[in-house]
Scaffold this motif. Sequence first.
Motif, PDB file in Angstrom:
ATOM      1  N   GLN A  16     -36.217  18.823 110.865  1.00 57.48           N
ATOM      2  CA  GLN A  16     -37.200  17.782 110.565  1.00 57.48           C
ATOM      3  C   GLN A  16     -36.723  17.036 109.332  1.00 57.48           C
ATOM      4  O   GLN A  16     -36.061  17.601 108.467  1.00 57.48           O
ATOM      5  CB  GLN A  16     -38.579  18.388 110.304  1.00 57.48           C
ATOM      6  N   ARG A  17     -37.098  15.786 109.238  1.00 54.31           N
ATOM      7  CA  ARG A  17     -36.714  15.010 108.061  1.00 54.31           C
ATOM      8  C   ARG A  17     -37.866  14.969 107.068  1.00 54.31           C
ATOM      9  O   ARG A  17     -39.030  15.142 107.442  1.00 54.31           O
ATOM     10  CB  ARG A  17     -36.248  13.613 108.443  1.00 54.31           C
ATOM     11  N   ALA A  18     -37.536  14.742 105.828  1.00 53.78           N
ATOM     12  CA  ALA A  18     -38.530  14.677 104.755  1.00 53.78           C
ATOM     13  C   ALA A  18     -39.571  13.617 105.080  1.00 53.78           C
ATOM     14  O   ALA A  18     -39.251  12.558 105.610  1.00 53.78           O
ATOM     15  CB  ALA A  18     -37.841  14.348 103.433  1.00 53.78           C
ATOM     16  N   GLY A  19     -40.839  13.932 104.792  1.00 50.76           N
ATOM     17  CA  GLY A  19     -41.922  12.984 104.989  1.00 50.76           C
ATOM     18  C   GLY A  19     -42.693  13.147 106.281  1.00 50.76           C
ATOM     19  O   GLY A  19     -43.775  12.586 106.424  1.00 50.76           O
ATOM     20  N   VAL A  20     -42.162  13.922 107.238  1.00 50.24           N
ATOM     21  CA  VAL A  20     -42.867  14.155 108.492  1.00 50.24           C
ATOM     22  C   VAL A  20     -44.075  15.043 108.210  1.00 50.24           C
ATOM     23  O   VAL A  20     -43.987  16.016 107.456  1.00 50.24           O
ATOM     24  CB  VAL A  20     -41.932  14.811 109.539  1.00 50.24           C
ATOM     25  N   SER A  21     -45.229  14.709 108.809  1.00 47.72           N
ATOM     26  CA  SER A  21     -46.445  15.516 108.628  1.00 47.72           C
ATOM     27  C   SER A  21     -46.639  16.433 109.827  1.00 47.72           C
ATOM     28  O   SER A  21     -46.332  16.064 110.957  1.00 47.72           O
ATOM     29  CB  SER A  21     -47.667  14.614 108.476  1.00 47.72           C
ATOM     30  N   THR A  36     -39.030  27.172 104.844  1.00 48.09           N
ATOM     31  CA  THR A  36     -37.653  26.922 105.262  1.00 48.09           C
ATOM     32  C   THR A  36     -37.140  28.090 106.101  1.00 48.09           C
ATOM     33  O   THR A  36     -37.762  29.155 106.168  1.00 48.09           O
ATOM     34  CB  THR A  36     -36.741  26.761 104.035  1.00 48.09           C
ATOM     35  N   GLU A  37     -35.981  27.880 106.676  1.00 48.42           N
ATOM     36  CA  GLU A  37     -35.323  28.928 107.468  1.00 48.42           C
ATOM     37  C   GLU A  37     -35.113  30.201 106.646  1.00 48.42           C
ATOM     38  O   GLU A  37     -35.427  31.305 107.095  1.00 48.42           O
ATOM     39  CB  GLU A  37     -33.979  28.378 107.971  1.00 48.42           C
ATOM     40  N   ASN A  38     -34.600  30.068 105.430  1.00 48.30           N
ATOM     41  CA  ASN A  38     -34.348  31.240 104.579  1.00 48.30           C
ATOM     42  C   ASN A  38     -35.633  31.961 104.215  1.00 48.30           C
ATOM     43  O   ASN A  38     -35.693  33.195 104.239  1.00 48.30           O
ATOM     44  CB  ASN A  38     -33.603  30.829 103.304  1.00 48.30           C
ATOM     45  N   ASN A  39     -36.674  31.214 103.869  1.00 51.82           N
ATOM     46  CA  ASN A  39     -37.936  31.851 103.510  1.00 51.82           C
ATOM     47  C   ASN A  39     -38.604  32.509 104.708  1.00 51.82           C
ATOM     48  O   ASN A  39     -39.236  33.555 104.568  1.00 51.82           O
ATOM     49  CB  ASN A  39     -38.868  30.843 102.838  1.00 51.82           C
ATOM     50  N   PHE A  40     -38.435  31.939 105.903  1.00 57.62           N
ATOM     51  CA  PHE A  40     -38.981  32.576 107.101  1.00 57.62           C
ATOM     52  C   PHE A  40     -38.288  33.918 107.349  1.00 57.62           C
ATOM     53  O   PHE A  40     -38.937  34.901 107.709  1.00 57.62           O
ATOM     54  CB  PHE A  40     -38.866  31.660 108.313  1.00 57.62           C
ATOM     55  N   ALA A  41     -36.987  33.985 107.138  1.00 55.32           N
ATOM     56  CA  ALA A  41     -36.249  35.252 107.288  1.00 55.32           C
ATOM     57  C   ALA A  41     -36.784  36.294 106.308  1.00 55.32           C
ATOM     58  O   ALA A  41     -36.977  37.460 106.671  1.00 55.32           O
ATOM     59  CB  ALA A  41     -34.756  35.029 107.084  1.00 55.32           C
ATOM     60  N   LEU A  42     -37.062  35.884 105.075  1.00 55.04           N
ATOM     61  CA  LEU A  42     -37.635  36.808 104.080  1.00 55.04           C
ATOM     62  C   LEU A  42     -39.036  37.251 104.490  1.00 55.04           C
ATOM     63  O   LEU A  42     -39.389  38.430 104.370  1.00 55.04           O
ATOM     64  CB  LEU A  42     -37.675  36.141 102.702  1.00 55.04           C
ATOM     65  N   TYR A  43     -39.852  36.320 104.983  1.00 54.46           N
ATOM     66  CA  TYR A  43     -41.212  36.627 105.440  1.00 54.46           C
ATOM     67  C   TYR A  43     -41.183  37.700 106.530  1.00 54.46           C
ATOM     68  O   TYR A  43     -41.951  38.661 106.488  1.00 54.46           O
ATOM     69  CB  TYR A  43     -41.869  35.350 105.965  1.00 54.46           C
ATOM     70  N   LYS A  44     -40.276  37.545 107.511  1.00 52.12           N
ATOM     71  CA  LYS A  44     -40.191  38.507 108.614  1.00 52.12           C
ATOM     72  C   LYS A  44     -39.805  39.895 108.136  1.00 52.12           C
ATOM     73  O   LYS A  44     -40.094  40.882 108.799  1.00 52.12           O
ATOM     74  CB  LYS A  44     -39.194  38.031 109.673  1.00 52.12           C
ATOM     75  N   GLN A  45     -39.144  39.980 106.982  1.00 51.96           N
ATOM     76  CA  GLN A  45     -38.745  41.269 106.423  1.00 51.96           C
ATOM     77  C   GLN A  45     -39.761  41.776 105.401  1.00 51.96           C
ATOM     78  O   GLN A  45     -39.499  42.753 104.696  1.00 51.96           O
ATOM     79  CB  GLN A  45     -37.375  41.141 105.763  1.00 51.96           C
ATOM     80  N   ALA A  46     -40.907  41.088 105.302  1.00 51.06           N
ATOM     81  CA  ALA A  46     -41.971  41.436 104.346  1.00 51.06           C
ATOM     82  C   ALA A  46     -41.456  41.414 102.915  1.00 51.06           C
ATOM     83  O   ALA A  46     -41.834  42.238 102.088  1.00 51.06           O
ATOM     84  CB  ALA A  46     -42.604  42.784 104.692  1.00 51.06           C
ATOM     85  N   MET A  47     -40.578  40.455 102.631  1.00 48.27           N
ATOM     86  CA  MET A  47     -40.041  40.305 101.286  1.00 48.27           C
ATOM     87  C   MET A  47     -40.678  39.079 100.627  1.00 48.27           C
ATOM     88  O   MET A  47     -41.302  38.252 101.292  1.00 48.27           O
ATOM     89  CB  MET A  47     -38.520  40.170 101.341  1.00 48.27           C
ATOM     90  N   THR A  64     -46.920  18.300 104.714  1.00 44.37           N
ATOM     91  CA  THR A  64     -45.808  17.359 104.796  1.00 44.37           C
ATOM     92  C   THR A  64     -44.498  18.055 104.476  1.00 44.37           C
ATOM     93  O   THR A  64     -44.409  18.812 103.499  1.00 44.37           O
ATOM     94  CB  THR A  64     -46.030  16.181 103.819  1.00 44.37           C
ATOM     95  N   ILE A  65     -43.496  17.808 105.300  1.00 42.52           N
ATOM     96  CA  ILE A  65     -42.156  18.350 105.079  1.00 42.52           C
ATOM     97  C   ILE A  65     -41.591  17.701 103.816  1.00 42.52           C
ATOM     98  O   ILE A  65     -41.456  16.481 103.766  1.00 42.52           O
ATOM     99  CB  ILE A  65     -41.231  18.035 106.277  1.00 42.52           C
ATOM    100  N   PRO A  66     -41.267  18.497 102.781  1.00 39.33           N
ATOM    101  CA  PRO A  66     -40.811  17.910 101.519  1.00 39.33           C
ATOM    102  C   PRO A  66     -39.339  17.485 101.510  1.00 39.33           C
ATOM    103  O   PRO A  66     -38.953  16.621 100.732  1.00 39.33           O
ATOM    104  CB  PRO A  66     -41.057  19.012 100.497  1.00 39.33           C
ATOM    105  N   GLN A  67     -38.507  18.121 102.336  1.00 38.27           N
ATOM    106  CA  GLN A  67     -37.089  17.767 102.375  1.00 38.27           C
ATOM    107  C   GLN A  67     -36.554  18.020 103.777  1.00 38.27           C
ATOM    108  O   GLN A  67     -37.069  18.876 104.491  1.00 38.27           O
ATOM    109  CB  GLN A  67     -36.290  18.563 101.341  1.00 38.27           C
ATOM    110  N   SER A  68     -35.537  17.279 104.140  1.00 37.19           N
ATOM    111  CA  SER A  68     -34.954  17.425 105.473  1.00 37.19           C
ATOM    112  C   SER A  68     -34.326  18.805 105.636  1.00 37.19           C
ATOM    113  O   SER A  68     -33.766  19.358 104.693  1.00 37.19           O
ATOM    114  CB  SER A  68     -33.903  16.339 105.697  1.00 37.19           C
ATOM    115  N   GLY A  69     -34.436  19.375 106.838  1.00 33.30           N
ATOM    116  CA  GLY A  69     -33.871  20.683 107.137  1.00 33.30           C
ATOM    117  C   GLY A  69     -34.621  21.332 108.278  1.00 33.30           C
ATOM    118  O   GLY A  69     -35.451  20.707 108.938  1.00 33.30           O
ATOM    119  N   ARG A  70     -34.335  22.603 108.513  1.00 33.00           N
ATOM    120  CA  ARG A  70     -35.023  23.367 109.564  1.00 33.00           C
ATOM    121  C   ARG A  70     -36.248  24.027 108.949  1.00 33.00           C
ATOM    122  O   ARG A  70     -36.144  24.708 107.927  1.00 33.00           O
ATOM    123  CB  ARG A  70     -34.096  24.413 110.162  1.00 33.00           C
TER     124      ARG A  70
END
Length: 103
Positions: A16-21, A36-47, A64-70
């Motif tokens: 998604q690109r930045a600014g998408v709601s 983000t992708e990295n934070n979702f991986a941490l969430y799944k590991q209960a970290m 709102t998506i703050p920055q472009s990325g997954r």
Amino acid sequence: MTKPKFSFTHYDLKQQRAGVSIEITLSAVANVRLMTENNFALYKQAMKHQFIGGVARKSPIRLTIPQSGRWHVVVDMEGHHGQSGSSIRIIETAATPRFQSAS
């Protein structure tokens, strides 16, 4: 690897690109986490992880998506009773109009 001790609903928003709601509709009070992708991986590991959102007491809510990325949205009931149904909708934002010089 530890996993969360509660169930959650996961939405993979892909790139998604930045600014998408993102509009999230809930049937009950629930936690909504945009991450983000990295934070979702941490969430799944209960970290420890970071996210945008929190307890959603009304519906629908928009984030709102703050920055472009997954990006990922997670809806969970940690700390709440019962269950909540959910759905999401990506709201494309219009590009900023560009002014042109008159000759």
